[in-house]
Design an enzyme around this catalytic site. Structure first.
Site, short mmCIF file in Angstrom:
data_model
loop_
_atom_site.label_atom_id
_atom_site.label_comp_id
_atom_site.label_asym_id
_atom_site.label_seq_id
_atom_site.Cartn_x
_atom_site.Cartn_y
_atom_site.Cartn_z
N ARG A 127 0.81 -1.22 0.00
CA ARG A 127 0.00 0.00 0.00
C ARG A 127 0.85 1.27 0.00
O ARG A 127 0.49 2.24 -0.68
CB ARG A 127 -1.01 0.00 1.14
CG ARG A 127 -0.44 0.11 2.52
CD ARG A 127 -1.48 -0.22 3.54
NE ARG A 127 -1.95 -1.58 3.35
CZ ARG A 127 -3.23 -1.94 3.46
NH1 ARG A 127 -4.15 -1.07 3.77
NH2 ARG A 127 -3.57 -3.19 3.29
N LYS A 132 23.54 -9.69 -4.60
CA LYS A 132 24.91 -10.07 -5.00
C LYS A 132 25.95 -9.35 -4.14
O LYS A 132 27.14 -9.41 -4.43
CB LYS A 132 25.13 -9.72 -6.48
CG LYS A 132 24.16 -10.43 -7.42
CD LYS A 132 24.35 -9.92 -8.84
CE LYS A 132 23.22 -10.42 -9.75
NZ LYS A 132 23.18 -9.71 -11.02
N ARG A 161 12.24 2.69 1.32
CA ARG A 161 11.87 1.90 2.50
C ARG A 161 13.01 0.93 2.76
O ARG A 161 13.55 0.32 1.84
CB ARG A 161 10.59 1.13 2.27
CG ARG A 161 10.35 0.10 3.37
CD ARG A 161 8.97 -0.43 3.38
NE ARG A 161 8.05 0.58 3.89
CZ ARG A 161 6.80 0.30 4.24
NH1 ARG A 161 6.33 -0.92 4.12
NH2 ARG A 161 6.00 1.24 4.69
#
Lengths: 308, 182
Positions: A59, A87, A109
């Site tokens: 959301r 990686k 985030r």
């Protein structure tokens, strides 16, 4: 006051009340925009924004992406799942690679508290924190305050109880800072195991009994139990949590007043809120979602206009 | 600071009344007409026009306020970003004759942005522009008013200041002043 005093939105703690008020005022203008037949304005048409999500989100990422598109920005999305992060690439290298493609703003985030702060010191783009671990989630707090203001006319003087998993919640911390800056009284309520030890030092009331918290407050901001952040058991079972801290219709009917129910989502129905409360006239959960787009448009618009 | 009177209270009142009669001539019974005041300073003008039209012809013309801040072409180019104002339009302009109302027409950029913002409310049949003052020599965009109170020659170094009693001034007046060079 028509300009933010910062070029990044890293958290609520370090921005001024004027900044918060400017964002809320601008969000009201954008709320009108997103309710027009044509919901798009050209304000950010020369801006490219990267949504860099090192942690799962549906959301918040959707809300940011919609906000960006309604401002006419160019948008690129990055999630760490299938990326070179696997990686061994560092955060700064990952973001610098994205920025070298001429990206102006980064919405990030990350599961580590402070990651956007670190990034803001190392890259040139405007950074928006879309949630950093258990630390802050500033746009959620802003949209919560916006929703309270919209519903009750003002935030100042209101009593807001934040109920649930305070310990693992970035929403709680940002909300406490934001609500206090705007003049609200804040209480936190939850099982003692889910309340941070020194939470009272932030100037909030602490309550263990959810019925007392509901009796005290004008607004109950109910948080999700963050099972994914709990390495150990903080309470015996979801059923027991629901029994002691879940809010149901009967509890609201026993109050001698009407209160507003908020939830940042996603709801664990039947745990934090019973379905009939989540869908009741007391709940403004879907308004919060709509306001999220308006608030994020305001943040992106104002940051794009910030000098420095 | 030099200050030159453009219109005094009586002349402004005559101008507003003339606007109403011109609108009545061109829009007849206003069946398909709406008025939009451009934020921030066209809103007071549009309110006055609506009130006068009601007094003169007994017709209440739908009106609203339009803010074009998010549609401006100078965002991120100004020293300070503009603060947005309220857009208050409770109708669609689809197929309507729209009269945009502002106090001063200067470079034409605000009106361009306003037309862009207005399109979000539908495709109008026709758009007209009404301003109290047309600063005719300072235009950047090819925009001309359909209704104007006074057309004046001004320099870039000058402001046109519109004062209203509602805003705390002694009387309604429009002035030309020099921009502060400090």
């Amino acid at each position: 006051m028509s300009q933010l005093s910062t070029r990044h939105l890293l958290g609520i703690k370090n921005i001024s009340e004027d900044d918060v008020q400017l964002i809320l005022q601008t969000a009201a203008n954008f709320k009108e925009v997103i309710n027009r037949p044509i919901k798009k304005v050209p304000s950010l048409r020369d801006i490219t924004i990267a949504n860099v999500f090192f942690e799962n989100s549906t959301r918040t990422r959707l809300s940011f992406e919609l906000a960006e598109k309604r401002l006419s920005a160019d948008v690129v999305n990055f999630s760490s799942g299938n990326s070179s992060v696997k990686k061994g690439e560092t955060l700064v290298d990952t973001v610098n690679n994205i920025l070298s493609m001429k990206v102006d703003m980064v919405v990030m985030r990350h599961s580590s508290p402070g990651a956007p702060h670190f990034l803001s010191r190392n890259v040139s783009a405007n950074i928006v924190n879309a949630g950093d671990g258990t630390h802050e989630h500033p746009t959620q707090a802003l949209l919560d305050s916006f929703s309270i203001k919209e519903k009750l006319g003002d935030v100042a003087g209101k009593k807001v109880a934040i109920i649930g998993d305070i310990l693992h919640s970035r929403v709680a911390l940002s909300n406490i800072f934001c609500l206090q800056k705007l003049g609200a009284e804040v209480m936190v309520c939850g099982p003692i195991t889910l309340l941070p030890k020194h939470i009272a030092s932030l100037g909030v009331k602490v309550e263990l009994d959810v019925r007392k918290a509901l009796q005290w407050c004008d607004v109950a901001n109910v948080l999700r139990i963050q099972l994914e952040r709990q390495q150990i058991k903080y309470f015996p079972s979801l059923r027991e949590y629901s029994l002691y801290y879940g809010i149901n219709r009967k509890m609201l009917e026993e109050l001698d007043k009407e209160i507003v129910i908020m939830h940042p989502g996603p709801i664990n129905r039947g745990v934090e809120l019973s379905s009939d409360v989540a869908d009741s006239e007391h709940a403004i959960i879907l308004e919060q979602v709509q306001n999220g787009v308006a608030v994020r448009m305001a943040v992106l618009y104002l940051l794009a206009g910030a000098k420095g | 600071m030099q200050k030159r009177l453009v219109l005094d209270e009586k002349q402004i009142a005559i101008t507003l009344r003339r606007f109403c009669h011109q609108l009545i001539e061109n829009h007849d019974d206003f069946e398909n007409t709406v008025l939009l005041g451009l934020q921030p300073r066209g809103t007071l003008v549009v309110d006055k026009i609506v009130e006068l039209l009601e007094e003169i012809s007994g017709v209440t013309v739908p009106s609203g306020y339009l803010d074009a801040t998010f549609h401006r072409d100078d965002f991120r180019r100004r020293d300070l970003p503009l603060t947005a104002n309220e857009t208050k339009i409770n109708f669609l302009v689809e197929g309507k004759k729209v009269v945009l109302v502002d106090d001063v027409l200067y470079k034409g950029r605000s009106v361009r942005a306003a037309m862009d913002a207005m399109i979000a409310f539908g495709r109008p049949q026709k758009v007209e522009l009404m301003v109290l003052v047309d600063r005719k020599l300072t235009r950047d965009y090819p925009i001309m008013p359909d209704y104007f109170g006074v057309r004046i020659n001004t320099l870039e170094s000058q402001y046109v200041v519109v004062e209203w009693k509602e805003k705390g001034h002694e009387e309604d007046a429009i002035w030309i002043t020099e921009k502060d060079k400090s």
